[in-house]
Design an enzyme around this catalytic site. Sequence first.
Site, mmCIF file in Angstrom:
data_model
loop_
_atom_site.group_PDB
_atom_site.id
_atom_site.type_symbol
_atom_site.label_atom_id
_atom_site.label_comp_id
_atom_site.label_asym_id
_atom_site.label_seq_id
_atom_site.Cartn_x
_atom_site.Cartn_y
_atom_site.Cartn_z
ATOM 1 C CD GLU A 1 0.669 -8.995 7.193
ATOM 2 O OE1 GLU A 1 0.355 -8.698 8.363
ATOM 3 O OE2 GLU A 1 1.111 -8.175 6.381
ATOM 4 N NE ARG B 1 1.200 4.618 7.785
ATOM 5 C CZ ARG B 1 1.322 3.347 7.452
ATOM 6 N NH1 ARG B 1 1.037 2.957 6.226
ATOM 7 N NH2 ARG B 1 1.721 2.457 8.339
ATOM 8 N NE ARG C 1 5.987 -7.063 6.181
ATOM 9 C CZ ARG C 1 5.702 -5.923 6.805
ATOM 10 N NH1 ARG C 1 6.212 -5.681 7.990
ATOM 11 N NH2 ARG C 1 4.904 -5.055 6.249
ATOM 12 C CG HIS D 1 -1.051 -3.849 4.125
ATOM 13 N ND1 HIS D 1 -1.855 -2.730 4.123
ATOM 14 C CD2 HIS D 1 -0.254 -3.739 5.210
ATOM 15 C CE1 HIS D 1 -1.561 -1.981 5.162
ATOM 16 N NE2 HIS D 1 -0.583 -2.565 5.846
ATOM 17 C CG ASN E 1 8.669 -8.014 9.903
ATOM 18 O OD1 ASN E 1 9.401 -7.203 9.336
ATOM 19 N ND2 ASN E 1 7.397 -7.778 10.153
#
Length: 404
Positions: free
Chosen positions: A387, A243, A93, A182, A7
């Site tokens: 993940e 956010r 990823r 996601h 990643n």
Amino acid sequence: MKVLVLNSGSSSIKYQLFRSEDWTAIASGMVARIGETEGEMRLEWLDADGVMQRDQNDLAVPSHQEGIDFIVETLQSHGVLGDVSELSAIGHRVVHGGPHFKHPVIVDADVLAELHEVIPLAPLHNPGHLAGIEVSRKHFPSVPSVVVFDTAFHQTMPPTAYRYAIPEYLYTEHRIRRYGFHGTSHHYVAKRAAELLDKPLEQCNLITMHLGNGASASAIRNGRCVDTSMGLTPLEGLMMGTRCGDMDPAVPIYLSKHLGLNAEAIDHMLNRQSGLLGICGVNDMREVVRLAERGNERAELALGMMTHRLKKYIGAYYAELGAVDAIVFTGGIGENSAEVRAGACAGLEALGIELDAAANAGRADEAGLCISTAESRVQLWVIPTNEELEIAQQTLATVERKRR
Ligand code: ADP
């Protein structure tokens, strides 16, 4: 054989190495602060006796090239990886796959060109991913590289869910639409939920809630995503750590006209200074809950706003799906915060959603934790996400499909 998952961000590369026979993660770590005078390297690995070992140092890592060299040398020097021929594949990823990638793909020149093409859609993420992919392809020319996209699982959404009600050319010429993120996590927990419900995924209707620093909800009908809360970027939808999530799209226009803020300032404000942080001054949910329990009104408001928004999405997706087998909570907050889960489900008994308070106070391990009452028509589950494992498994499956 082994599968390496990378990643790669703009200044860090996180990695995990899996043994594909039993999908044990035999090593994981990161190189961070790439390009700075002082870097950081961390590795955890299982030694020959199955005992977890740790190594760490702060050598400078000038570029992604040195970062990948470093990862390989460390894995080899600790005996976790022998010859490179032990690697069946490398999975990368990638946050944004744009409108075309519906599945993981083996990297070739066309895929690289397409990834360059979608950089404007994910300027903070995709350049770092590309650097990692290009360097690792040079380092391991004989090992297939596969890209696994955060957006791919959401590609089954119908246009009624993914289009924005704005002039058509913005979609046809500029690719402005809902993509969702996601996806690897939503897909992973959906598959695990199907196992726990003892039903084929293709027959499961689910609402999955990935609640970490970034947070998103997905509506899944018969195993396929039909709606998700994040949009063109990961700013839309639920309230998050920093956010803002959903709000009137006129707010940025107002900020520009009346406060004189430019695009960068508004971007920074809505992505990094909003959400829990904007409301109560902290973005770590543990701290928000602690402050709220002590009667801090701003923290109570932040927690209340977050759970109010979660409830709205549960209601919306319930209506969209018509019938729901299970609601799944995952991510750092979803897996650990009983308060957030309780707030999101409170008062939804009329929809057949009944939380078992005692079960909700328990800890979820890899097996998952059922937190609904026996009478609840909709099952409620806490399922830890993984993940990296999902990327590793999709990577190997993609390579094996090509071989057949
Ligand atoms: P990321 O999106 O960066 O991968 P994570 O999924 O790790 O984030 O989630 C980070 C969030 O999880 C933080 O807001 C953190 O406060 C929250 N979290 C972690 N542990 C707990 C806990 N025990 N209780 C409440 N929140 C927690």
